[in-house]
Design a protein around this motif. Structure first.
Motif, PDB file in Angstrom:
ATOM      1  N   GLN A 117      57.907   4.918  -9.876  1.00  0.00           N
ATOM      2  CA  GLN A 117      58.440   3.014 -10.164  1.00  0.00           C
ATOM      3  C   GLN A 117      58.817   3.233 -11.404  1.00  0.00           C
ATOM      4  O   GLN A 117      58.952   2.337 -12.823  1.00  0.00           O
ATOM      5  CB  GLN A 117      56.575   2.589  -9.637  1.00  0.00           C
ATOM      6  CG  GLN A 117      57.586   1.043  -9.504  1.00  0.00           C
ATOM      7  CD  GLN A 117      58.845   0.885  -8.381  1.00  0.00           C
ATOM      8  OE1 GLN A 117      59.189   0.711  -7.859  1.00  0.00           O
ATOM      9  NE2 GLN A 117      59.982  -0.266  -9.544  1.00  0.00           N
ATOM     10  N   GLU A 121      61.855   1.985 -13.907  1.00  0.00           N
ATOM     11  CA  GLU A 121      61.935   1.213 -15.076  1.00  0.00           C
ATOM     12  C   GLU A 121      61.814   1.245 -16.524  1.00  0.00           C
ATOM     13  O   GLU A 121      63.016   0.895 -17.021  1.00  0.00           O
ATOM     14  CB  GLU A 121      60.382   0.079 -15.023  1.00  0.00           C
ATOM     15  CG  GLU A 121      59.513  -0.384 -13.748  1.00  0.00           C
ATOM     16  CD  GLU A 121      58.743  -0.967 -13.806  1.00  0.00           C
ATOM     17  OE1 GLU A 121      57.196  -0.702 -14.274  1.00  0.00           O
ATOM     18  OE2 GLU A 121      58.384  -1.486 -12.460  1.00  0.00           O
ATOM     19  N   THR A 124      66.304   2.172 -16.096  1.00  0.00           N
ATOM     20  CA  THR A 124      66.925   0.637 -16.105  1.00  0.00           C
ATOM     21  C   THR A 124      66.855  -0.073 -17.319  1.00  0.00           C
ATOM     22  O   THR A 124      68.023  -0.285 -18.295  1.00  0.00           O
ATOM     23  CB  THR A 124      65.813  -0.348 -14.991  1.00  0.00           C
ATOM     24  OG1 THR A 124      66.291   0.400 -13.749  1.00  0.00           O
ATOM     25  CG2 THR A 124      67.160  -1.437 -15.047  1.00  0.00           C
ATOM     26  N   ARG A 125      65.724  -0.233 -18.461  1.00  0.00           N
ATOM     27  CA  ARG A 125      65.184  -0.446 -19.024  1.00  0.00           C
ATOM     28  C   ARG A 125      65.868   0.578 -20.430  1.00  0.00           C
ATOM     29  O   ARG A 125      67.470  -0.426 -21.541  1.00  0.00           O
ATOM     30  CB  ARG A 125      63.781  -0.362 -20.412  1.00  0.00           C
ATOM     31  CG  ARG A 125      63.905  -0.775 -21.322  1.00  0.00           C
ATOM     32  CD  ARG A 125      62.458   0.019 -21.897  1.00  0.00           C
ATOM     33  NE  ARG A 125      61.641  -1.193 -21.253  1.00  0.00           N
ATOM     34  CZ  ARG A 125      59.451  -1.214 -20.852  1.00  0.00           C
ATOM     35  NH1 ARG A 125      59.895  -0.636 -21.717  1.00  0.00           N
ATOM     36  NH2 ARG A 125      59.030  -2.098 -20.167  1.00  0.00           N
ATOM     37  N   SER A 130      69.030   4.790 -12.367  1.00  0.00           N
ATOM     38  CA  SER A 130      67.747   4.943 -12.072  1.00  0.00           C
ATOM     39  C   SER A 130      67.567   5.353 -11.120  1.00  0.00           C
ATOM     40  O   SER A 130      67.056   5.721 -10.391  1.00  0.00           O
ATOM     41  CB  SER A 130      67.190   2.944 -12.346  1.00  0.00           C
ATOM     42  OG  SER A 130      67.610   2.233 -11.221  1.00  0.00           O
TER      43      SER A 130
END
Length: 357
Positions: A117, A121, A124-125, A130
């Motif tokens: 997880q 994240e 994606t950032r 992802s």
């Protein structure tokens, strides 16, 4: 810890199976003997190392097994795979994925799900893909998951270790929180020499092929290590075309093997030599080493594999099916049954033994 050191790490790709490897070698062993040392700053640590599989190793030798093992061999694979998935180079992965993750988990352990997880994240950032369709193990059914977790790469870089289990999930922890970190990290080349020395000391005499098989190092890496050790090495041929390496120590009187030894899957003895003839008849190798990299459970009589075994749980305990690799005498069968009775006491269950014809 002495057993893990003598075996040059205990194969623990399946952690629960590996407990039986310790039981087979330590009189009066209980699982708590192992779990009490598999902890932060304890005497043992579990991580990916030789043969690219999980091993339980002495914490004091952690850097030798991680930096001296096959990790460098895998780095090009990590780089190629990351590139195919749109993930930038290793410098990016360490700076923007791994180090933030290690800061995030400082002082605590996290599950595999939490690792995944976090990486989703972070990817994606940074505007990176992802999630993707993944092919797992031998399954023909693809699954969807994070495009990159970095767990194995972090382990080979000496950044992450396995920290046990929580239910059905593996736990992970920063190596800096789990083992002692030296002021200056050791040189990988020197670690490889120490790794090869450890193996020869505990398994020798061994051939070059044995070293490559056990360690999964490249042949050129093994040759460099052997050259560095050549002043101390004793080389023999034993009427063979191959060279056998040892340090020529006089170990004194030979130790008699136990009458019966019950070993689990992927035991370190089975994985310790390319040449299995020390403990297994050549015509029976395929009975132990099966398809899809399977390594079956074995029963040794006087140090030589005499049977394989499988287990099946039932309402009252467990049924063990023994498949002899040769004719077993009545007293040998009784000895095997007696040892499984000892194993049942260790497991805290009832075991019935059936011999296949």
């Amino acid at each position: 810890m002495k057993v893990a050191e003598a075996c040059c790490g205990m194969n623990s790709q399946d952690l629960l199976e590996s407990y039986s490897s310790f039981w087979a070698r330590v009189n009066g062993f209980r699982d708590s003997d192992l779990t009490s040392e598999l902890r932060p700053k304890g005497g043992l640590v579990r991580t990916w190392t030789v043969r690219s599989t999980m091993h339980t190793i002495p914490s004091k030798d952690y850097w030798v097994y991680v930096f001296g093992g096959p990790g460098r061999r895998f780095q090009p694979w990590f780089d190629r795979t990351a590139k195919k998935r749109g993930i930038p180079d290793r410098d990016f992965r360490v700076r923007f994925l791994y180090q933030p993750f290690l800061d995030h988990i400082k002082g605590r352990s996290v599950t595999s799900t939490e690792v995944k997880q976090f990486m989703i994240e972070r990817l994606t950032r940074h505007g990176l893909r992802s999630r993707m369709k993944l092919q797992r193990g031998w399954s023909s059914q693809p699954t969807h998951g994070p495009s990159w977790t970095g767990m194995s790469e972090m382990s080979y870089l000496g950044l992450l270790v396995n920290a046990g289990r929580e239910g059905s999930e593996s736990l992970w922890m920063s190596s800096a929180d789990y083992v002692a970190v030296p002021r200056r990290l050791p040189d990988p080349e020197e670690c490889t020499v120490k790794l090869v020395r450890n193996y020869i000391e505990h398994y020798g005499p061994v051939t070059r092929a044995d070293i490559v098989y056990w360690s999964f190092l490249r042949k050129d890496q093994v040759d460099v290590a052997l050259d560095a050790l050549k002043k101390d090495l004793v080389t023999e041929t034993f009427h063979s075309s191959e060279e056998y390496f040892s340090f020529g120590e006089d170990s004194g009187e030979a130790v008699e093997p136990p009458r019966v030894t019950i070993l689990p899957e992927f035991d370190s003895l089975m994985m310790g030599y390319k040449d299995k003839s020390r403990f297994l008849s050549e015509d029976r190798v395929k009975n132990v080493f099966g398809s899809f990299a399977a390594v079956n459970r074995t029963i040794l009589l006087d140090g030589f594999v005499a049977a394989t075994w499988k287990r099946k749980k039932n309402r009252t305990g467990m049924i063990v099916n023994v498949s002899p690799l040769r004719l077993l005498r009545a007293r040998e069968r009784r000895s095997i049954e007696e040892e499984f009775a000892n194993h049942a006491e260790y497991q805290g269950t009832k075991i019935s033994v059936e011999f296949r014809k």
